[in-house]
Design an enzyme around this catalytic site. Structure first.
Site, mmCIF file in Angstrom:
data_model
loop_
_atom_site.group_PDB
_atom_site.id
_atom_site.type_symbol
_atom_site.label_atom_id
_atom_site.label_comp_id
_atom_site.label_asym_id
_atom_site.label_seq_id
_atom_site.Cartn_x
_atom_site.Cartn_y
_atom_site.Cartn_z
ATOM 1 N N GLY A 19 0.862 -1.179 0.000
ATOM 2 C CA GLY A 19 0.000 0.000 0.000
ATOM 3 C C GLY A 19 0.897 1.227 0.000
ATOM 4 O O GLY A 19 1.839 1.315 0.807
ATOM 5 N N LYS A 67 -3.796 -0.552 -8.421
ATOM 6 C CA LYS A 67 -3.752 -2.020 -8.524
ATOM 7 C C LYS A 67 -4.357 -2.515 -9.832
ATOM 8 O O LYS A 67 -5.383 -2.010 -10.273
ATOM 9 C CB LYS A 67 -4.507 -2.596 -7.319
ATOM 10 C CG LYS A 67 -4.586 -4.098 -7.237
ATOM 11 C CD LYS A 67 -3.260 -4.795 -7.353
ATOM 12 C CE LYS A 67 -2.210 -4.302 -6.391
ATOM 13 N NZ LYS A 67 -0.832 -4.737 -6.755
ATOM 14 N N ASP A 86 -1.342 4.531 -6.402
ATOM 15 C CA ASP A 86 0.091 4.437 -6.084
ATOM 16 C C ASP A 86 0.884 5.592 -6.664
ATOM 17 O O ASP A 86 1.981 5.899 -6.194
ATOM 18 C CB ASP A 86 0.658 3.120 -6.615
ATOM 19 C CG ASP A 86 0.116 1.973 -5.794
ATOM 20 O OD1 ASP A 86 -1.028 1.560 -6.041
ATOM 21 O OD2 ASP A 86 0.818 1.539 -4.867
HETATM 22 O O1 MRU Z 1 0.525 -4.115 -4.470
HETATM 23 P P1 MRU Z 1 -0.078 -3.315 -3.354
HETATM 24 O O2 MRU Z 1 -0.928 -4.111 -2.438
HETATM 25 O O3 MRU Z 1 0.971 -2.499 -2.647
HETATM 26 O O4 MRU Z 1 -1.024 -2.278 -4.097
HETATM 27 C C1 MRU Z 1 -1.757 -1.377 -3.312
HETATM 28 C C2 MRU Z 1 -2.688 -0.530 -4.102
HETATM 29 O O5 MRU Z 1 -2.779 -0.636 -5.306
HETATM 30 C C3 MRU Z 1 -3.459 0.516 -3.352
HETATM 31 O O6 MRU Z 1 -4.689 0.734 -3.951
HETATM 32 C C4 MRU Z 1 -2.658 1.820 -3.365
HETATM 33 O O7 MRU Z 1 -1.356 1.595 -2.888
HETATM 34 C C5 MRU Z 1 -3.289 2.879 -2.549
HETATM 35 S S1 MRU Z 1 -3.117 2.550 -0.820
HETATM 36 C C6 MRU Z 1 -3.806 3.813 0.082
#
Ligand code: MRU
Length: 355
Positions: free
Chosen positions: A53, A256, A245
């Site tokens: 995240g 994601k 991200d």
């Molecule tokens: O691969 P991850 O679990 O780190 O991906 C996380 C996401 O895509 C979240 O939607 C994003 O980081 C926003 S978190 C507030």
């Protein structure tokens, strides 16, 4: 003020000179807090998804720098500097897409350079870097609460809200971004029902979002990713809220894998598509979404899960972990400075002007 943790469960915590992180690979089955006292350890925790995240990765990286400084604080100034340079490199190489990681490292680097220029002792530098990591974490929670308030105003009472992946307390230092909006709306007394996309292949929706919301007693229904269109067509979704991200200067949004699909469906069904994020997720150095680095993860994540493999041996596999949603599909970007409707280049740049 509401507790930013998930019913008392924290994402990261400072204990006995180590940064502990809840191991998100084990949730919801087990709660375990491995502790880290080196930058290499924290980098590996980020790479292997113990912590994930965007904002949470930023906080972890800040602590990675702090614990390394503490670890090296008996060294001479020159050796300390060499070790710290390596720590920045190792952490920066852990995951490529979430810009919060690089934002936090830049912040720690600027402080380190300033303290060195002031001639501070290595021990003092280590102590001040730790204070900065605590500040990054505390500020993240405060920012998420603001995002939550601005976003909650956009959700009508009775809204059925679809979310993808996990942008909750677990993806941040606490409260969450997309789930922060939902939490704030719920805390304000609105009746909210959440549809949580399972989020193949790593199942952040099924394992983490569903768990957070069940803990908080916020009504949640888990669906597989391919059910979203069906529910939207039947009029069962009123809004989509996701995290991100990295947002490019033109408003394109990396999140994601599968988020783009949800955004296209939302547009087709005239459902608002909201993206919640702190300003630290906006990267003005990246002109458009096509330039955002997209992480490709191991094929084992697609081949199966939890030790069970279902794909035939020898099949070729792709595993891009993120996709990019063009800005024109985003109804509003919800930040700590307010909600920007139809976010474009000028409106995004304006967010960074002093108040
Ligand atoms: O691969 P991850 O679990 O780190 O991906 C996380 C996401 O895509 C979240 O939607 C994003 O980081 C926003 S978190 C507030």
């Amino acid at each position: 003020m509401p507790d930013p943790s998930i019913a008392g469960v924290e994402t990261l915590r400072w204990r006995d000179g180590r940064i502990e992180m809840i191991d998100q690979r084990l949730l919801p089955g087990r709660i375990d807090y491995p502790g880290y006292d080196s930058a290499a350890g924290v980098a590996e925790a980020i790479r292997s998804m113990v912590i994930r995240g965007a904002p949470a990765i930023g906080c972890a990286a800040a602590y990675g720098i702090a614990v390394e400084a503490i670890r090296l604080s008996k060294m001479s100034g020159q050796d300390f500097q060499k070790g710290m340079d390596l720590a920045f490199e190792v952490l920066a190489a852990s995951r490529p897409t979430a810009v919060n990681l690089f934002w936090a490292l830049d912040r720690m680097r600027r402080l380190l350079d300033k303290l060195r220029a002031e001639g501070k002792s290595v021990r003092d530098i280590a102590a001040l870097l730790l204070e900065e990591a605590h500040a990054v974490t505390a500020q993240d929670i405060a920012i998420n609460r603001k995002i939550g308030e601005f976003g909650a105003a956009l959700l009508p009472d009775g809204a059925r809200v679809l979310t993808h992946c996990n942008a909750g307390a677990l993806a941040t230092a606490g409260h969450g971004t997309a789930l922060g909006v939902i939490r704030s709306a719920f805390a304000a007394g609105k009746s909210i029902r959440v549809y949580a996309d399972e989020t193949r292949p790593f199942l952040q929706g099924a394992r983490l979002t569903a768990w957070e919301l069940v803990q908080e007693k916020i009504p949640v229904t888990l669906i597989t990713d391919n059910m979203a269109g069906h529910l939207m067509r039947r009029g069962e979704v009123d809004a989509v809220v996701v995290g991100t991200d990295r947002v490019a200067a033109n408003g394109d949004v990396a999140n994601k894998i599968g988020t783009y699909m949800v955004a296209v469906l939302a547009r087709r069904h005239r459902i608002p598509f909201y993206v919640a994020c702190p300003l630290s997720t906006i990267d003005l150095n990246i002109d458009d979404g096509g330039r955002i680095p997209i992480e490709e993860r191991s094929d084992s994540e697609v081949r199966g899960f939890g030790g069970v493999e279902w794909a035939p041996a020898g099949v070729q596999i792709r595993n891009p972990a993120f996709d990019v949603t063009p800005a024109d599909l985003v109804t509003a970007l919800i930040t700590e400075k307010g909600a920007v409707m139809s976010p474009g280049r000028a409106a995004i740049a304006a967010l960074f002007e002093p108040d």
